[in-house]
Scaffold this motif. Structure first.
Motif, mmCIF file in Angstrom:
data_model
loop_
_atom_site.group_PDB
_atom_site.id
_atom_site.type_symbol
_atom_site.label_atom_id
_atom_site.label_comp_id
_atom_site.label_asym_id
_atom_site.label_seq_id
_atom_site.Cartn_x
_atom_site.Cartn_y
_atom_site.Cartn_z
ATOM 1 N N LEU A 226 0.830 -1.200 0.000
ATOM 2 C CA LEU A 226 0.000 0.000 0.000
ATOM 3 C C LEU A 226 0.870 1.257 0.000
ATOM 4 O O LEU A 226 0.620 2.197 -0.768
ATOM 5 C CB LEU A 226 -0.921 -0.002 1.221
ATOM 6 N N VAL A 227 1.865 1.290 0.861
ATOM 7 C CA VAL A 227 2.723 2.477 0.961
ATOM 8 C C VAL A 227 3.408 2.765 -0.371
ATOM 9 O O VAL A 227 3.409 3.907 -0.859
ATOM 10 C CB VAL A 227 3.767 2.305 2.083
ATOM 11 N N GLN A 228 3.979 1.730 -0.981
ATOM 12 C CA GLN A 228 4.684 1.925 -2.246
ATOM 13 C C GLN A 228 3.733 2.388 -3.349
ATOM 14 O O GLN A 228 4.069 3.282 -4.138
ATOM 15 C CB GLN A 228 5.388 0.629 -2.651
ATOM 16 N N ARG A 229 2.538 1.826 -3.399
ATOM 17 C CA ARG A 229 1.560 2.232 -4.408
ATOM 18 C C ARG A 229 1.131 3.687 -4.211
ATOM 19 O O ARG A 229 0.932 4.428 -5.179
ATOM 20 C CB ARG A 229 0.342 1.311 -4.394
ATOM 21 N N CYS A 230 1.004 4.086 -2.959
ATOM 22 C CA CYS A 230 0.633 5.474 -2.673
ATOM 23 C C CYS A 230 1.733 6.440 -3.088
ATOM 24 O O CYS A 230 1.453 7.525 -3.618
ATOM 25 C CB CYS A 230 0.320 5.641 -1.185
ATOM 26 N N VAL A 231 2.979 6.077 -2.837
ATOM 27 C CA VAL A 231 4.102 6.916 -3.253
ATOM 28 C C VAL A 231 4.070 7.104 -4.768
ATOM 29 O O VAL A 231 4.191 8.228 -5.284
ATOM 30 C CB VAL A 231 5.443 6.301 -2.806
#
Length: 262
Positions: free
Chosen positions: A80-85
């Motif tokens: 999730l974090v990487q996709r948001c970045v």
């Protein structure tokens, strides 16, 4: 007004050095020299929140919890974090977090909780800081507008914070007037609250074993992490509207609480 000016206003209110050593508040993703088209305010950054910012035309997201809390070893689409970045960068959205620095600041998260309960005579407890003339502290203690019995107190919390349940220890058999509080994960302040003579301690999370051996010493009232901090976006909105005229502000309509109740 540039994005960096919005960030400056936020960090003037709650300087980054007020944050705890483990934290990662501040700029998370994006550029700051761009003119701000609007700010979306939230507790947590998710892909849905970024979509909401895009729809509203906002190029800055101000979150309470840092999107990037732990070091990223890569940026792909696997978390999730990487996709948001990736989504934020692709859409030219800057993300900034105001976490334990705004928890600790005067008129920050803990003061907002006290304000919602109409408390007065507020002061810090459990350790204080001073950064460039801005005071900070781990928790806040003060007086209710009038003493309440334990059942009345819990009902007040349920209605004020719109929660179905409040986790408590044994109900106190004396009136509750002096209340200590800490939004989020505040169990580390329980003993300090007892030492300063609080009748009750409000927080968002408490460890199971902390409920033991507190009989009639203090009323524990646990709201839930998200629930205790839900009004943080009101603080962000006030800061930006008072210091950054012309920057539209929107409080997210998305409930990002990852905990569901069945």
């Amino acid at each position: 007004m540039k994005i960096k000016d919005v960030i400056h206003a936020l960090e003037k209110f709650a300087p980054l050095p007020l944050q705890e050593s483990y934290d990662n508040a501040g700029l998370q993703v994006g550029l700051t020299e761009t003119e701000s088209s609007g700010a979306l305010l939230c507790l947590d950054v998710t892909e849905e929140v970024i979509d909401e910012a895009i729809e509203l035309g906002c190029n800055i997201i101000v979150a309470h919890h840092p999107l990037i809390f732990k070091k990223l070893s890569c940026v792909t689409d696997t978390t999730l974090v990487q996709r948001c970045v990736i989504k934020a960068l692709q859409n030219n959205i800057t993300i900034v977090a105001m976490h334990t620095n705004i928890d600790s600041a005067v008129n920050g998260v803990n003061f907002k909780i006290a304000e919602k309960l109409n408390m007065h005579d507020l002061q810090f407890f459990g350790g204080t800081k001073d950064v460039d003339g801005v005071a900070g502290g781990s928790g806040v203690i003060g007086q209710l507008a009038q003493p309440l019995n334990a059942n009345e107190f819990i009902l007040l919390l349920k209605s004020t914070f719109d929660v179905a349940y409040v986790q408590c220890n044994e109900l106190l058999k004396r009136p509750i007037s002096k209340v200590a509080l800490c939004g989020g994960a505040g169990s580390f302040l329980l003993n300090d609250a007892i030492k300063v003579g609080a009748d009750a301690f409000i927080t968002g999370e408490m460890h199971y074993h902390d409920y033991f051996d507190t009989e009639q010493k203090i009323q524990i009232a646990v709201l839930g992490h998200y629930q205790s901090e839900q009004y943080t976006t009101e603080i962000f909105k006030s800061i930006i509207e008072n210091n950054c005229p012309g920057v539209p502000c929107f409080i997210t309509k998305i409930n990002t609480n990852p905990i569901i109740y069945i």
